[in-house]
Write an enzyme that holds these catalytic residues in place. Structure first.
Site, short mmCIF file in Angstrom:
data_model
loop_
_atom_site.label_atom_id
_atom_site.label_comp_id
_atom_site.label_asym_id
_atom_site.label_seq_id
_atom_site.Cartn_x
_atom_site.Cartn_y
_atom_site.Cartn_z
N SER A 124 -25.77 35.35 57.08
CA SER A 124 -26.83 35.03 58.03
C SER A 124 -27.51 33.72 57.65
O SER A 124 -26.86 32.69 57.54
CB SER A 124 -27.82 36.20 58.10
OG SER A 124 -28.72 36.04 59.17
N ASP A 176 -24.59 39.29 63.54
CA ASP A 176 -25.06 38.97 62.19
C ASP A 176 -24.33 39.75 61.10
O ASP A 176 -24.25 40.98 61.15
CB ASP A 176 -26.55 39.28 62.12
CG ASP A 176 -27.25 38.59 60.98
OD1 ASP A 176 -26.68 38.54 59.88
OD2 ASP A 176 -28.37 38.09 61.19
#
Length: 488
Positions: free
Chosen positions: A196, A330
């Site tokens: 991320s 993500d």
């Protein structure tokens, strides 16, 4: 140590009592002016942006001069002082002839509120320690430009956490400045794994972006839009934030150059969750071959921009990323702390003969939140069902933002079992949401991180000793460069 300029003069009236006596200042006199942080938000934001613009090109001496000016200026805030210190301003003049204390008394008479007095006193108490720990002495690590690595790769793992990636940047700044005397820790890292926001940072510094530039990009707050959970779920916020992320990544990475296949100097591992089918599958974008024939273990033909966007597409914050007909969200949904991915890739590489050993593993978190009582509503009414949805969303997002303590402990145990030196840094009590936009809250987080790293400087020094030991040189560790508080 930098030479100090002549002692500054106090431009405000002072009193003989200590700053802690500020609560006894006559209220009628204190109310004559607003405390800096009580000024309208748009004015504070404009000042902060102007200061960032100044710092982008200012010399260290100019930064230091600005710090002294702001220490006395009635409209300045602790946020601005922390920003100046972060980007290299030296606070030494504040301690000459008690200038800082006397100037603070003047600020108190001009209306500095109690909270700001506490913050300023804390800054005065720790600022010199924080600066000294990074800049005062010679770098810990010996010059190894001409030395050869004896054995083992240095792996750097960066957790996810949204805007709390500022914590990782701050820790990298501290470690780099203290150990190497610059911001080039990436030069001593052979393998970078990031999830991320950690993927964005890992890829940015791999392509040569300085940590200061990364800091500027994050602190400007150009991605997230100030909004409520309801607005994110039912409004246009996700669309806007996705567009903002696209723009930042396009400005950061050049698709013609910044690709996994072009990067051959370092290993890269970036996890993202492929939700194209059920069950979802964790995919690792890599720039190295793990197995000669297995198609799932080959180098990924992707750009830095696509990998970063896929790994950062947090649900309710950004749209999923479409790449080669697949849909990604993500990587933090499955591997917020990329240590598990890193060690799994290491196992596979060892199994198929692609890597010899790990010299050490450096893991950086984005801050551990304080434990608090949870609000969780449920029931049969529409209002309670809606509230339950919001609380459930928050619970899921917590898992995305860094609550993988089991992964971290497994990595510690694994490294200990195989005698791989392991270093983990992550400051406590970082209660900042993933999409925070308030510069004051962000710089409070940065300040807490600097204080945490200063208090743990001995562990940083131990890391420096370990990096030195990995190189073949006749002078692995220069005794004259040891810090006074280093334990070897």
């Amino acid at each position: 140590m930098k030479e100090s300029a002549s002692s500054p003069t106090i431009s405000t009236a002072t009193r003989s009592e200590s700053p802690s006596s500020a609560k006894r200042v006559d209220k009628s006199r204190s109310s004559a002016q607003r405390c800096g942080h009580q000024r309208p938000q748009h004015k504070r934001k404009l000042r902060f942006e102007q200061l960032l613009t100044f710092l982008a090109t200012a010399t260290d001496d100019q930064k230091t001069t600005k710090l002294i000016e702001y220490w006395q200026e009635p409209n300045s805030t602790i946020t601005e002082l922390r920003l100046l210190l972060t980007l290299g301003a030296c606070p030494e003049q504040l301690y000459e002839n008690e200038f800082g204390q006397m100037a603070l008394r003047g600020r108190i008479e001009q209306g500095l509120c109690h909270k700001c007095i506490v913050d300023h006193e804390n800054f005065l108490d720790r600022a010199m320690d924080v600066w000294n720990a990074q800049f005062r002495d010679k770098p810990i690590v010996s010059k190894v430009a001409d030395a050869k690595r004896k054995s083992g790769l240095v792996a750097l793992a960066l957790d996810g956490g949204g805007i709390r990636g500022l914590v990782s940047i701050t820790m990298l700044m501290f470690i780099s400045r203290r150990l190497f005397g610059n911001e080039r820790i990436v030069d001593h890292s052979d393998w970078l794994a990031g999830t991320s926001t950690g993927s964005m940072l890992a890829l940015a510094i791999t392509k040569g972006m300085s940590l200061t530039t990364c800091f500027h990009q994050y602190i400007k707050g150009e991605i997230f839009v100030e909004s409520s959970s309801v607005a994110r779920l039912f409004g246009s916020v996700v669309k806007k934030q996705t567009e903002n992320l696209d723009a930042i990544l396009a400005k950061t990475f050049d698709d013609a150059v910044d690709t996994f296949t072009n990067m051959t100097d370092k290993r890269l591992s970036v996890p993202a969750l492929d939700i194209s089918t059920t069950p979802a599958r964790l995919e690792v974008f890599r720039n190295y071959s793990v197995h000669l024939t297995d198609p799932d273990l080959q180098p990924s033909n992707v750009t830095f921009r696509d990998a970063a966007k896929a790994s950062s597409a947090a649900p309710t914050f950004f749209y999923p990323h479409l790449l080669n007909g697949r849909r990604y969200v993500d990587g933090s949904m499955a591997a917020n702390c990329p240590l598990g991915v890193l060690l799994q890739e290491y196992d596979l590489s060892q199994k198929f003969g692609g890597i010899s050993s790990l010299g050490c593993v450096i893991s950086l978190g984005t801050g551990d939140v304080s434990a608090t009582d949870r609000q969780y509503t449920y029931g049969g009414t529409l209002r309670k069902k809606t509230t339950n949805l919001l609380h459930l969303t928050q619970l899921l997002l917590e898992q995305v933002s860094g609550y993988e303590q089991s992964t971290l402990q497994c990595a510690r145990n694994r490294c200990a079992a195989y005698d791989i030196p392991f270093f983990r840094f992550s400051p406590p009590a970082i209660d900042v949401v993933l999409n925070e936009t308030d510069p004051a809250k962000l710089m409070t987080m940065v300040w807490k991180t600097f204080v945490y790293m200063t208090d743990n400087a001995q562990e940083v020094d131990r890391l420096g000793q370990m990096i030195n030991s990995l190189y073949s040189t006749n002078n692995n560790f220069d005794e004259s460069k040891k810090r006074s508080n280093t334990i070897l």
